[in-house]
Scaffold this motif. Structure first.
Motif, PDB file in Angstrom:
ATOM      1  N   VAL A 136       0.850  -1.180   0.000  1.00 45.66           N
ATOM      2  CA  VAL A 136       0.000   0.000   0.000  1.00 45.66           C
ATOM      3  C   VAL A 136       0.891   1.236   0.000  1.00 45.66           C
ATOM      4  N   ASP A 137       0.545   2.213  -0.810  1.00 45.05           N
ATOM      5  CA  ASP A 137       1.324   3.450  -0.822  1.00 45.05           C
ATOM      6  C   ASP A 137       0.908   4.300   0.371  1.00 45.05           C
ATOM      7  N   CYS A 138       1.699   4.218   1.448  1.00 47.60           N
ATOM      8  CA  CYS A 138       1.355   4.925   2.692  1.00 47.60           C
ATOM      9  C   CYS A 138       2.409   5.961   3.067  1.00 47.60           C
ATOM     10  N   ASN A 139       3.192   6.393   2.094  1.00 45.54           N
ATOM     11  CA  ASN A 139       4.209   7.424   2.326  1.00 45.54           C
ATOM     12  C   ASN A 139       5.240   6.979   3.366  1.00 45.54           C
ATOM     13  N   PHE A 140       5.496   5.692   3.417  1.00 40.17           N
ATOM     14  CA  PHE A 140       6.507   5.135   4.314  1.00 40.17           C
ATOM     15  C   PHE A 140       7.636   4.610   3.432  1.00 40.17           C
ATOM     16  N   PRO A 141       8.883   4.963   3.701  1.00 40.52           N
ATOM     17  CA  PRO A 141       9.993   4.543   2.836  1.00 40.52           C
ATOM     18  C   PRO A 141      10.065   3.020   2.671  1.00 40.52           C
ATOM     19  N   LYS A 142      10.099   2.592   1.432  1.00 40.76           N
ATOM     20  CA  LYS A 142      10.146   1.152   1.136  1.00 40.76           C
ATOM     21  C   LYS A 142      11.402   0.508   1.727  1.00 40.76           C
ATOM     22  N   ALA A 143      12.492   1.247   1.792  1.00 43.18           N
ATOM     23  CA  ALA A 143      13.733   0.696   2.338  1.00 43.18           C
ATOM     24  C   ALA A 143      13.556   0.261   3.789  1.00 43.18           C
ATOM     25  N   PHE A 144      12.810   1.054   4.559  1.00 44.58           N
ATOM     26  CA  PHE A 144      12.553   0.682   5.948  1.00 44.58           C
ATOM     27  C   PHE A 144      11.684  -0.569   6.028  1.00 44.58           C
ATOM     28  N   SER A 145      10.681  -0.631   5.165  1.00 45.97           N
ATOM     29  CA  SER A 145       9.808  -1.815   5.165  1.00 45.97           C
ATOM     30  C   SER A 145      10.594  -3.063   4.793  1.00 45.97           C
ATOM     31  N   TYR A 146      11.453  -2.948   3.793  1.00 48.52           N
ATOM     32  CA  TYR A 146      12.286  -4.107   3.417  1.00 48.52           C
ATOM     33  C   TYR A 146      13.230  -4.496   4.558  1.00 48.52           C
ATOM     34  N   SER A 147      13.802  -3.496   5.217  1.00 50.59           N
ATOM     35  CA  SER A 147      14.721  -3.825   6.315  1.00 50.59           C
ATOM     36  C   SER A 147      13.974  -4.464   7.485  1.00 50.59           C
ATOM     37  N   PHE A 148      12.767  -3.946   7.826  1.00 45.15           N
ATOM     38  CA  PHE A 148      11.951  -4.567   8.878  1.00 45.15           C
ATOM     39  C   PHE A 148      11.582  -5.992   8.487  1.00 45.15           C
ATOM     40  N   LEU A 149      11.221  -6.168   7.224  1.00 46.69           N
ATOM     41  CA  LEU A 149      10.818  -7.492   6.739  1.00 46.69           C
ATOM     42  C   LEU A 149      11.974  -8.486   6.830  1.00 46.69           C
ATOM     43  N   LEU A 150      13.124  -8.117   6.331  1.00 46.72           N
ATOM     44  CA  LEU A 150      14.281  -9.019   6.367  1.00 46.72           C
ATOM     45  C   LEU A 150      14.716  -9.315   7.802  1.00 46.72           C
ATOM     46  N   TYR A 151      14.714  -8.281   8.631  1.00 39.13           N
ATOM     47  CA  TYR A 151      15.094  -8.469  10.029  1.00 39.13           C
ATOM     48  C   TYR A 151      14.118  -9.411  10.737  1.00 39.13           C
ATOM     49  N   ILE A 204      12.073 -11.631   9.465  1.00 35.75           N
ATOM     50  CA  ILE A 204      12.159 -13.004   8.933  1.00 35.75           C
ATOM     51  C   ILE A 204      13.366 -13.726   9.527  1.00 35.75           C
ATOM     52  N   SER A 205      14.503 -13.041   9.592  1.00 33.92           N
ATOM     53  CA  SER A 205      15.703 -13.696  10.133  1.00 33.92           C
ATOM     54  C   SER A 205      15.538 -14.011  11.623  1.00 33.92           C
ATOM     55  N   ILE A 206      14.986 -13.083  12.388  1.00 35.74           N
ATOM     56  CA  ILE A 206      14.775 -13.326  13.810  1.00 35.74           C
ATOM     57  C   ILE A 206      13.713 -14.406  14.017  1.00 35.74           C
ATOM     58  N   LEU A 207      12.674 -14.392  13.195  1.00 32.53           N
ATOM     59  CA  LEU A 207      11.641 -15.429  13.277  1.00 32.53           C
ATOM     60  C   LEU A 207      12.255 -16.805  13.038  1.00 32.53           C
ATOM     61  N   ALA A 208      13.129 -16.911  12.056  1.00 25.23           N
ATOM     62  CA  ALA A 208      13.778 -18.194  11.773  1.00 25.23           C
ATOM     63  C   ALA A 208      14.607 -18.660  12.973  1.00 25.23           C
ATOM     64  N   LEU A 209      15.339 -17.758  13.586  1.00 23.73           N
ATOM     65  CA  LEU A 209      16.154 -18.122  14.754  1.00 23.73           C
ATOM     66  C   LEU A 209      15.277 -18.552  15.930  1.00 23.73           C
ATOM     67  N   PHE A 210      14.206 -17.801  16.178  1.00 31.00           N
ATOM     68  CA  PHE A 210      13.323 -18.148  17.289  1.00 31.00           C
ATOM     69  C   PHE A 210      12.549 -19.427  17.022  1.00 31.00           C
ATOM     70  N   LEU A 211      12.159 -19.661  15.764  1.00 30.50           N
ATOM     71  CA  LEU A 211      11.504 -20.928  15.434  1.00 30.50           C
ATOM     72  C   LEU A 211      12.439 -22.095  15.675  1.00 30.50           C
ATOM     73  N   ASN A 212      13.715 -21.928  15.337  1.00 30.96           N
ATOM     74  CA  ASN A 212      14.700 -22.969  15.601  1.00 30.96           C
ATOM     75  C   ASN A 212      14.816 -23.224  17.101  1.00 30.96           C
ATOM     76  N   PHE A 213      14.897 -22.148  17.901  1.00 30.51           N
ATOM     77  CA  PHE A 213      14.949 -22.288  19.355  1.00 30.51           C
ATOM     78  C   PHE A 213      13.704 -22.995  19.872  1.00 30.51           C
ATOM     79  N   TYR A 214      12.541 -22.575  19.386  1.00 27.05           N
ATOM     80  CA  TYR A 214      11.276 -23.165  19.841  1.00 27.05           C
ATOM     81  C   TYR A 214      11.240 -24.653  19.506  1.00 27.05           C
TER      82      TYR A 214
END
Length: 108
Positions: free
Chosen positions: A66-81, A83-93
């Motif tokens: 959605v075009d919400c005037n939020f920088p795409k770079a931040f969204s991509y960085s939040f998404l990648l971060y 996903i990586s943390i989710l993978a680590l926590f899923l492994n721990f779980y």
């Protein structure tokens, strides 16, 4: 101030709430072995953290679609971060709760 739309507030709020609960758990655990019987909810704390990362992923995906005037770079960085943390926590779980439960069932 630097990012329009206040989209980062959601991440800050959910992360802060999870950390309050998490450090509350650690504070109780630091009180010693007599508190161990009250700390049965560690598994649920981990599930809560997993939920947090899923919510951050969903928010990042919405911001990217959605075009919400939020920088795409931040969204991509939040998404990648997230996903990586989710993978680590899923492994721990998996290692701590799923695999451990299977071992106990097999040893009976």
């Amino acid at each position: 101030m630097y990012i329009a739309g206040g989209q980062g507030v959601f991440i800050i709020i959910i992360n802060s709430f999870v950390h309050v609960v998490m450090y509350g758990y650690y504070a109780l655990a630091a009180l010693g072995p007599k508190m161990q019987k009250y700390l049965w909810w560690k598994k649920y704390l981990t599930q809560f953290q997993l939920f947090q990362f899923v919510m951050v992923i969903i928010q990042a995906l919405i911001n990217l679609s959605v075009d919400c005037n939020f920088p795409k770079a931040f969204s991509y960085s939040f998404l990648l971060y997230a996903i990586s943390i989710l993978a680590l926590f899923l492994n721990f779980y998996f290692q701590s709760y799923i695999k451990e439960r299977r071992k106990r069932r097999e040893s009976k």
